[in-house]
Motif scaffolding. Structure first.
Motif, mmCIF file in Angstrom:
data_model
loop_
_atom_site.group_PDB
_atom_site.id
_atom_site.type_symbol
_atom_site.label_atom_id
_atom_site.label_comp_id
_atom_site.label_asym_id
_atom_site.label_seq_id
_atom_site.Cartn_x
_atom_site.Cartn_y
_atom_site.Cartn_z
ATOM 1 N N LEU A 76 0.826 -1.208 0.000
ATOM 2 C CA LEU A 76 0.000 0.000 0.000
ATOM 3 C C LEU A 76 0.860 1.258 0.000
ATOM 4 O O LEU A 76 0.559 2.237 -0.708
ATOM 5 C CB LEU A 76 -0.927 -0.004 1.220
ATOM 6 N N ALA A 77 1.943 1.233 0.765
ATOM 7 C CA ALA A 77 2.849 2.383 0.787
ATOM 8 C C ALA A 77 3.474 2.604 -0.587
ATOM 9 O O ALA A 77 3.602 3.743 -1.043
ATOM 10 C CB ALA A 77 3.932 2.170 1.843
ATOM 11 N N MET A 78 3.835 1.530 -1.266
ATOM 12 C CA MET A 78 4.417 1.659 -2.600
ATOM 13 C C MET A 78 3.385 2.173 -3.600
ATOM 14 O O MET A 78 3.708 2.995 -4.470
ATOM 15 C CB MET A 78 4.962 0.310 -3.064
ATOM 16 N N PHE A 79 2.139 1.717 -3.474
ATOM 17 C CA PHE A 79 1.106 2.195 -4.391
ATOM 18 C C PHE A 79 0.875 3.693 -4.216
ATOM 19 O O PHE A 79 0.771 4.436 -5.196
ATOM 20 C CB PHE A 79 -0.200 1.427 -4.175
ATOM 21 N N ARG A 80 0.788 4.150 -2.973
ATOM 22 C CA ARG A 80 0.584 5.576 -2.736
ATOM 23 C C ARG A 80 1.771 6.388 -3.274
ATOM 24 O O ARG A 80 1.588 7.451 -3.860
ATOM 25 C CB ARG A 80 0.389 5.839 -1.237
ATOM 26 N N PHE A 81 2.960 5.848 -3.078
ATOM 27 C CA PHE A 81 4.153 6.536 -3.574
ATOM 28 C C PHE A 81 4.133 6.584 -5.103
ATOM 29 O O PHE A 81 4.421 7.635 -5.708
ATOM 30 C CB PHE A 81 5.411 5.797 -3.089
ATOM 31 N N ALA A 82 3.815 5.477 -5.754
ATOM 32 C CA ALA A 82 3.796 5.424 -7.219
ATOM 33 C C ALA A 82 2.767 6.393 -7.794
ATOM 34 O O ALA A 82 3.020 7.077 -8.795
ATOM 35 C CB ALA A 82 3.497 3.997 -7.676
ATOM 36 N N ARG A 83 1.598 6.460 -7.157
ATOM 37 C CA ARG A 83 0.550 7.367 -7.630
ATOM 38 C C ARG A 83 1.018 8.820 -7.530
ATOM 39 O O ARG A 83 0.790 9.626 -8.450
ATOM 40 C CB ARG A 83 -0.721 7.149 -6.818
ATOM 41 N N ARG A 84 1.732 9.142 -6.450
ATOM 42 C CA ARG A 84 2.266 10.507 -6.292
ATOM 43 C C ARG A 84 3.323 10.805 -7.341
ATOM 44 O O ARG A 84 3.354 11.905 -7.910
ATOM 45 C CB ARG A 84 2.840 10.663 -4.882
ATOM 46 N N LYS A 85 4.166 9.812 -7.625
ATOM 47 C CA LYS A 85 5.235 10.026 -8.595
ATOM 48 C C LYS A 85 4.697 10.152 -10.028
ATOM 49 O O LYS A 85 5.258 10.862 -10.858
ATOM 50 C CB LYS A 85 6.264 8.897 -8.512
ATOM 51 N N LYS A 86 3.608 9.487 -10.300
ATOM 52 C CA LYS A 86 2.967 9.647 -11.607
ATOM 53 C C LYS A 86 2.488 11.079 -11.786
ATOM 54 O O LYS A 86 2.691 11.698 -12.845
ATOM 55 C CB LYS A 86 1.789 8.671 -11.743
ATOM 56 N N LYS A 87 1.895 11.656 -10.736
ATOM 57 C CA LYS A 87 1.458 13.048 -10.794
ATOM 58 C C LYS A 87 2.640 13.999 -10.920
ATOM 59 O O LYS A 87 2.531 15.063 -11.537
ATOM 60 C CB LYS A 87 0.639 13.391 -9.543
ATOM 61 N N ASP A 88 3.777 13.614 -10.320
ATOM 62 C CA ASP A 88 4.976 14.451 -10.390
ATOM 63 C C ASP A 88 5.653 14.412 -11.755
ATOM 64 O O ASP A 88 6.544 15.221 -12.029
ATOM 65 C CB ASP A 88 6.004 14.008 -9.331
ATOM 66 N N GLY A 89 5.257 13.437 -12.584
ATOM 67 C CA GLY A 89 5.834 13.378 -13.931
ATOM 68 C C GLY A 89 6.877 12.309 -14.158
ATOM 69 O O GLY A 89 7.574 12.317 -15.185
ATOM 70 N N ILE A 90 7.026 11.364 -13.222
ATOM 71 C CA ILE A 90 7.963 10.257 -13.441
ATOM 72 C C ILE A 90 7.481 9.436 -14.636
ATOM 73 O O ILE A 90 6.325 9.023 -14.700
ATOM 74 C CB ILE A 90 8.065 9.369 -12.188
ATOM 75 N N ALA A 91 8.413 9.183 -15.579
ATOM 76 C CA ALA A 91 8.035 8.495 -16.811
ATOM 77 C C ALA A 91 8.516 7.056 -16.876
ATOM 78 O O ALA A 91 8.067 6.279 -17.722
ATOM 79 C CB ALA A 91 8.603 9.261 -18.016
ATOM 80 N N LEU A 92 9.449 6.699 -15.994
ATOM 81 C CA LEU A 92 10.046 5.368 -16.057
ATOM 82 C C LEU A 92 10.597 4.996 -14.692
ATOM 83 O O LEU A 92 11.117 5.841 -13.960
ATOM 84 C CB LEU A 92 11.184 5.349 -17.098
#
Length: 389
Positions: A76-92
């Motif tokens: 769950l912690a990784m999912f929340r982190f990934a969702r935040r990073k997607k909004k931040d513009g992480i592409a890979l």
């Protein structure tokens, strides 16, 4: 025309304890040397360390705070982190080490971030539970980087990837700041003395942590075997770990005065300039950083014929390969090189140096990764994978 923004890449690794370790060192070189006009790296760790807490990382670094692979809290912690990073513009996302390779591909795929994973060993850490998890999450992986053909083969076999999904990119190293060549004879004694070593003799370096998988005992037994034909031979062990069992072994074989323990060193390259050969006896290797260091120092290499060692060492050209655990063959190789009849050791060292220069340039490694990242981000499926020889 408006200039494109750099591609934002998130690197993920279970932990980062030392820049001198193989995987961590290569990751650090990658983060620090990707072209800044094309890529913007960030780093995520599952677990922190003293090295990270000291602020030594060259990019923005975060710690997840959950580290148990099969804990729902970690996922769950990784999912929340990934969702935040997607909004931040992480592409890979590029993942190193075991637990991260299980968690990240499916989680980041859910939020639309493609994932590349790295494999850098022969899978000595595989267990039934890990392999079942890795095969399940492999479908979410967009590409795999292996650091040798041997690692590529075992990854494809064990984790179920097709060969076309695995790119071979060999380790890369910066050009040394100083001359890595062997020291002139007149300068050698002073350096040896400063290291607490005899000022004359034939010295074999073994750079590895003192762990069972490195088969340090084989090296000590081989030195005992060559003590009569090469009476001034010495083994120099460089690396962390419990020295006591190996000191006891050396004492029992009557070679305690020929086996020297230098522990962890940050000046390995300088030490290698005083050595006559480089040795690796490992049970298993993906592609050894130590072997490359030996070759860069113009040392002939003796290595167990496992994993990627045969890709690094050309038998009879840059050194010798011996069957893993064969002490008699290892001793024969040591004797042959240390006697150095007809300048064989010097010729092998020079051949190894030239090979290391061709294959292991830092820019070659960086550009190979950059090309792979561009391919994954642009979703150009079907292009050939990066393969560096």
């Amino acid at each position: 025309m408006e200039k494109e923004s750099p591609v934002r890449i998130l690197f993920v690794i279970d932990n980062f304890t030392s820049p001198h370790a193989g995987t961590e060192g290569q990751l650090l070189q990658l983060i620090a040397n990707l072209p800044v006009d094309r890529f913007q790296p960030e780093l995520l760790l599952l677990r922190s360390s003293d090295y990270v807490e000291a602020g030594n990382m060259p990019c923005k670094t975060e710690v997840l705070g959950g580290s148990k692979l099969f804990s729902i809290t970690t996922w769950l912690a990784m999912f929340r982190f990934a969702r935040r990073k997607k909004k931040d513009g992480i592409a890979l996302c590029h993942v190193f080490f075991n637990d991260s390779s299980v968690i990240c591909p499916p989680v980041f795929s859910l939020v639309g971030i493609p994932t590349v994973i790295s494999r850098r060993d022969m899978g000595y850490w595989y267990t039934g539970k890990y392999l079942r998890a890795l095969r399940l999450t492999a479908r979410f992986v967009r590409g795999v980087v292996a650091n040798s053909e041997a690692v590529k083969r075992v990854t494809a076999l064990k984790e179920g990837y097709s060969s076309s999904r695995i790119s071979v990119i060999y380790n890369g190293y910066p050009v040394p700041d100083s001359d890595p060549s062997p020291l002139p004879p007149e300068e050698r004694p002073a350096v040896l003395s400063a290291l607490g070593l005899p000022t004359s003799g034939q010295f074999v370096a073994l750079v590895a942590n003192l762990r069972e998988i490195k088969r340090i005992g084989d090296a000590i037994k081989a030195i005992a075997k060559v003590s009569e034909p090469v009476p001034d031979s010495h083994l120099v062990l460089i690396g962390a770990g419990d020295q006591e069992p190996y000191r006891v072994l050396a004492e029992s074989l009557g070679v305690a005065d020929r086996v020297h323990f230098l522990g962890v060193r940050s000046d390995v390259r300088d030490i290698l300039r005083t050595m006559d050969a480089g040795l690796l006896c490992s049970e298993s290797e993906g592609y050894s950083n130590a072997i490359v260091e030996y070759m860069q120092a113009r040392l002939p290499v003796i290595a167990s014929d496992v994993g990627g060692n045969s890709e690094a060492v050309e038998h009879g050209v840059t050194g010798y390969l011996f069957p893993r655990g064969d002490i008699t063959r290892l001793a024969a190789c040591l004797e042959d090189l240390l006697k150095d009849q007809d300048g064989l050791a010097k010729a092998m060292g020079e051949a190894g140096y030239q090979k290391a220069h061709r294959r292991h340039g830092l820019q070659t490694m960086i550009e190979s990764h950059a090309a792979l990242y561009a391919r994954v981000v642009s979703n150009r499926v079907g292009l050939p994978d990066v393969e560096v020889r």
